[in-house]
Write a protein that holds these residues in place. Structure first.
Motif, mmCIF file in Angstrom:
data_model
loop_
_atom_site.group_PDB
_atom_site.id
_atom_site.type_symbol
_atom_site.label_atom_id
_atom_site.label_comp_id
_atom_site.label_asym_id
_atom_site.label_seq_id
_atom_site.Cartn_x
_atom_site.Cartn_y
_atom_site.Cartn_z
ATOM 1 N N GLN A 154 -3.322 30.755 -20.949
ATOM 2 C CA GLN A 154 -2.311 29.712 -21.149
ATOM 3 C C GLN A 154 -1.720 29.226 -19.836
ATOM 4 N N VAL A 155 -1.620 30.142 -18.877
ATOM 5 C CA VAL A 155 -1.095 29.747 -17.576
ATOM 6 C C VAL A 155 -2.022 28.741 -16.914
ATOM 7 N N TRP A 156 -3.334 29.005 -16.987
ATOM 8 C CA TRP A 156 -4.275 28.078 -16.365
ATOM 9 C C TRP A 156 -4.308 26.728 -17.082
ATOM 10 N N VAL A 157 -4.029 26.733 -18.369
ATOM 11 C CA VAL A 157 -3.940 25.453 -19.074
ATOM 12 C C VAL A 157 -2.845 24.600 -18.451
ATOM 13 N N MET A 158 -1.711 25.244 -18.155
ATOM 14 C CA MET A 158 -0.605 24.531 -17.513
ATOM 15 C C MET A 158 -1.008 24.044 -16.117
ATOM 16 N N VAL A 159 -1.710 24.912 -15.373
ATOM 17 C CA VAL A 159 -2.161 24.525 -14.034
ATOM 18 C C VAL A 159 -3.065 23.307 -14.121
ATOM 19 N N GLU A 160 -4.001 23.351 -15.071
ATOM 20 C CA GLU A 160 -4.918 22.216 -15.239
ATOM 21 C C GLU A 160 -4.156 20.938 -15.534
ATOM 22 N N GLN A 161 -3.192 21.050 -16.447
ATOM 23 C CA GLN A 161 -2.425 19.862 -16.819
ATOM 24 C C GLN A 161 -1.660 19.303 -15.620
ATOM 25 N N GLN A 162 -1.065 20.187 -14.829
ATOM 26 C CA GLN A 162 -0.303 19.737 -13.671
ATOM 27 C C GLN A 162 -1.201 19.079 -12.631
ATOM 28 N N LEU A 163 -2.345 19.701 -12.349
ATOM 29 C CA LEU A 163 -3.252 19.135 -11.347
ATOM 30 C C LEU A 163 -3.859 17.820 -11.839
ATOM 31 N N ARG A 164 -4.168 17.768 -13.095
ATOM 32 C CA ARG A 164 -4.721 16.528 -13.657
ATOM 33 C C ARG A 164 -3.694 15.400 -13.542
ATOM 34 N N GLN A 165 -2.439 15.743 -13.873
ATOM 35 C CA GLN A 165 -1.383 14.742 -13.782
ATOM 36 C C GLN A 165 -1.152 14.313 -12.340
ATOM 37 N N LYS A 166 -1.193 15.268 -11.426
ATOM 38 C CA LYS A 166 -0.994 14.949 -10.018
ATOM 39 C C LYS A 166 -2.083 14.002 -9.519
ATOM 40 N N ARG A 167 -3.318 14.305 -9.871
ATOM 41 C CA ARG A 167 -4.436 13.456 -9.442
ATOM 42 C C ARG A 167 -4.314 12.060 -10.048
ATOM 43 N N ARG A 168 -3.879 12.006 -11.294
ATOM 44 C CA ARG A 168 -3.717 10.716 -11.969
ATOM 45 C C ARG A 168 -2.644 9.880 -11.267
ATOM 46 N N GLN A 169 -1.554 10.536 -10.886
ATOM 47 C CA GLN A 169 -0.486 9.825 -10.192
ATOM 48 C C GLN A 169 -0.937 9.364 -8.811
ATOM 49 N N GLN A 170 -1.790 10.165 -8.161
ATOM 50 C CA GLN A 170 -2.331 9.744 -6.867
ATOM 51 C C GLN A 170 -3.150 8.471 -7.025
ATOM 52 N N LYS A 171 -3.936 8.414 -8.096
ATOM 53 C CA LYS A 171 -4.741 7.211 -8.346
ATOM 54 C C LYS A 171 -3.832 6.010 -8.619
ATOM 55 N N MET A 172 -2.749 6.261 -9.365
ATOM 56 C CA MET A 172 -1.806 5.184 -9.649
ATOM 57 C C MET A 172 -1.155 4.705 -8.364
ATOM 58 N N SER A 173 -0.774 5.653 -7.528
ATOM 59 C CA SER A 173 -0.149 5.305 -6.252
ATOM 60 C C SER A 173 -1.106 4.492 -5.396
ATOM 61 N N ASN A 174 -2.363 4.897 -5.368
ATOM 62 C CA ASN A 174 -3.373 4.160 -4.588
ATOM 63 C C ASN A 174 -3.543 2.748 -5.130
ATOM 64 N N TYR A 175 -3.474 2.628 -6.458
ATOM 65 C CA TYR A 175 -3.608 1.311 -7.077
ATOM 66 C C TYR A 175 -2.464 0.393 -6.657
ATOM 67 N N VAL A 176 -1.243 0.951 -6.712
ATOM 68 C CA VAL A 176 -0.071 0.162 -6.323
ATOM 69 C C VAL A 176 -0.122 -0.171 -4.837
ATOM 70 N N GLN A 177 -0.479 0.825 -4.019
ATOM 71 C CA GLN A 177 -0.516 0.614 -2.576
ATOM 72 C C GLN A 177 -1.553 -0.440 -2.188
ATOM 73 N N SER A 178 -2.621 -0.533 -2.971
ATOM 74 C CA SER A 178 -3.667 -1.501 -2.637
ATOM 75 C C SER A 178 -3.159 -2.928 -2.703
ATOM 76 N N ALA A 179 -2.100 -3.135 -3.490
ATOM 77 C CA ALA A 179 -1.518 -4.478 -3.594
ATOM 78 C C ALA A 179 -0.556 -4.768 -2.455
ATOM 79 N N MET A 180 -0.345 -3.772 -1.590
ATOM 80 C CA MET A 180 0.644 -3.924 -0.525
ATOM 81 C C MET A 180 0.047 -3.633 0.844
ATOM 82 N N GLU A 181 -1.225 -3.865 0.986
ATOM 83 C CA GLU A 181 -1.852 -3.618 2.276
ATOM 84 C C GLU A 181 -1.260 -4.551 3.338
ATOM 85 N N VAL A 182 -1.045 -4.012 4.509
ATOM 86 C CA VAL A 182 -0.537 -4.799 5.622
ATOM 87 C C VAL A 182 -1.725 -5.293 6.439
#
Length: 592
Positions: A154-182
């Motif tokens: 059960q602990v690893w299930v939580m770890v998986e969920q957290q890492l999956r969410q973190k990676r998903r947010q990184q992709k979201m951040s990259n998506y947003v940042q791509s619209a703001m390239e200097v």
């Protein structure tokens, strides 16, 4: 089959430490680990139909309170708790909106990506922190052992969920940042603005030189401006209220009590052999310090040390909200060494604070029964009035209070509050008027509009006057002479500047000046406070070839940060405006 069913699990102690160090308790709420524990209707609100539960809200607040206590060593104040409650709500709303946006965009994370974050060549920093050797390499044996231990699935299930969410947010951040390239062009323009300079001459015609009597403003002018600029006069919801306050600062009795405590410790202070430990044990407000100080430089309030013998402690001294005593340690020629032991004068939590709380509660009860003003008059309390605007927690006369705003934003007219505890007082409020958001009436903003229209007409008159001067005078010197003025100068003015030395903040004028050719005399330039006629005497343009790679990188990072901060705020506000957000806190938590 989930990732962690493919990679079974490890030592419990390590992983529980790992879980709490990574996600903290409230972060797990976002993974819906607690959903099964929820019973009954406990949602505090909804974001586009997605519920915000009481569990995740309370978990997040608990985390903030724990952090506050650890960092300050104090228990949470009612005002800080109210602040954290609002912060938790705003963060949960934002989190739901981002989650929904990721769903809309189809941003997903594959099982293989999660596996790579755990066992790949470059694992996630969270994994690396727990399984990294001193030489910086990953202990693959310990990691694999942790993965394969079945008792912690059960602990690893939580770890998986957290890492999956973190990676998903990184992709979201990259998506947003791509619209703001200097772009390189933006970097080069920023460099040019910061490194282009000019020596400037100018003649300034202040608007204030046109007297009010020379400006004819009609009611039609004012109403026309109002009708064309109504968006400038929108207002937030606002509140007028009456209140009675109950002072909970230290009383004379509190001061006397603390003076006695200090006096009672005088003998112990004299006899102790470890002054530093003594100050810590009795929680001195002044930290331990014992160094020789020149007699001429001793603070005035510590001057009594000069009359003490070595090892002697002074009587308790009361000054500046503190009670302190001084212990003289040593003396040599013109220097003295001493220690100061201090107590802050604070209100007794029972004799003073609780008594005032009961008094405020008693008043609130009878004010509901017999009338606010009537009860205040019967008790001979002073009734004060105040005004507050939604979204602005600062209230004149009361200071900043999120608690008061929380009450006002959910109250109705004539409603009386329970006692609200502020830093130095309790208050009981009665709402007398609620003004809904909308456009402020013309009569309410008439004086502001009049000032704007008068200045606009002054500007028009000055522009006409300057145009006439330019028609018969070709040089700045001639214009200055004809108008009885002097030519002013500003050396080394930057294209990036907003202030002209000797002329104040005039960003539009600076922009217009740098649009001139060298030695060219401008036409009338309307600024914020005056009309200008200007000329560039000497100009030094930036050399793009001199821009180093380090400077380019620094500028790009600065521009990226500015653009990101601005865009992120606007983007989130737009998501909120478009969302259907239901807030039930007033009903479920505040008894509204």
């Amino acid at each position: 089959m989930g990732v962690m069913e493919k990679m079974r699990k490890s030592t419990g102690v390590i992983l529980w430490v790992l879980i709490f160090s990574f996600g903290i308790l409230w972060a797990l709420a976002d993974t819906k680990v607690f959903d099964a524990m929820q019973a009954g209707p406990n949602n505090l609100g909804e974001v586009n139909g997605d519920p915000i539960s009481l569990e995740e809200y309370n978990s997040r607040i608990s985390y903030y309170i724990d952090q506050y206590s650890q960092q300050t060593g104090n228990s949470i104040t009612p005002e800080m708790r109210a602040y954290y409650e609002d912060q938790a709500w705003e963060e949960l709303v934002s989190s739901k909106l981002i989650q929904q946006k990721m769903d809309d965009l189809g941003i997903t994370v594959t099982d293989q990506e999660v596996v790579e974050m755990i066992t790949g060549e470059n694992p996630d920093p969270f994994i690396r922190q727990q399984f990294q050797r001193e030489d910086g390499t990953i202990d693959r044996v310990a990691l694999q052992s942790a993965i394969e231990a079945p008792e912690n699935s059960q602990v690893w299930v939580m770890v998986e969920q957290q890492l999956r969410q973190k990676r998903r947010q990184q992709k979201m951040s990259n998506y947003v940042q791509s619209a703001m390239e200097v772009s390189s062009y933006e970097v080069e323009q920023a460099y040019i603005k910061r490194n282009t300079f000019a020596d400037v001459s100018f003649v300034r015609f202040p608007f204030a030189e046109i007297p009010d009597s020379a400006v004819n403003v009609t009611d039609s002018d004012l109403r026309s401006y109002y009708n064309n600029n109504e968006e400038q006069y929108t207002r937030q919801e606002s509140y007028r209220f009456k209140y009675v306050s109950f002072d909970k600062t230290a009383t004379k009795e509190d001061t006397a009590r603390i003076q006695k405590e200090m006096q009672d410790l005088r003998s112990d202070f004299e006899q102790t052999e470890n002054d530093s430990l003594f100050l810590v044990r009795y929680q001195s407000a002044t930290p331990y310090s014992a160094e020789f100080v020149k007699k001429s430089e001793i603070n005035e309030k510590y001057q009594p040390v000069l009359d003490l013998e070595n090892g002697e402690v002074s009587q308790a001294i009361t000054q500046d909200g503190q009670v302190f005593s001084i212990k003289k340690l040593d003396e040599r020629q013109d220097e003295v060494k001493f220690v100061v032991f201090t107590f802050d004068i604070t209100a007794d939590p029972i004799a003073t604070v609780d008594k005032k709380a009961e008094e405020a509660d008693d008043f609130s009860f009878f004010a509901e029964e017999d009338g606010f003003e009537e009860e205040a008059e019967r008790r001979e309390f002073e009734v004060k009035e105040a005004f507050a605007t939604k979204g602005n927690p600062f209230i004149a006369g009361l200071g900043q209070s999120r608690q008061i705003m929380n009450f006002l934003e959910t109250a109705s007219e004539e409603e009386i509050s329970s006692p609200i505890e502020l830093s130095n007082q309790f208050v009981v409020l009665k709402v007398t008027e609620i003004t809904p958001e909308g456009t402020r009436p013309f009569e309410e903003v008439r004086s502001q509009i009049e000032t704007i229209v008068i200045n606009s007409k002054r500007k028009e008159q000055l522009v006409d006057r300057v145009n006439n001067l330019l028609a018969s005078n070709e040089t700045l010197e001639a214009i200055a002479s004809a108008s009885g003025r002097e030519v002013s100068t500003a050396e080394n003015l930057s294209m990036n500047a907003s202030v002209i030395p000797g002329a104040g903040r005039e960003p539009r004028v600076v922009g217009a000046i740098f649009g001139l050719e060298e030695s060219e005399t401008s036409g009338p330039i309307s600024g914020d406070n005056a009309v200008f006629v200007a000329k560039i005497d000497n100009r030094t343009d930036a050399n793009l070839e001199a821009m180093t790679a380090a400077t380019r990188n620094q500028l790009q990072q600065q521009l990226q940060q500015q653009k990101s901060a601005s865009f992120s705020q606007v983007w989130m506000e737009q998501l909120k405006e478009e969302a259907d957000i239901e807030d039930y806190r007033a009903t479920l938590l505040r008894g509204g």
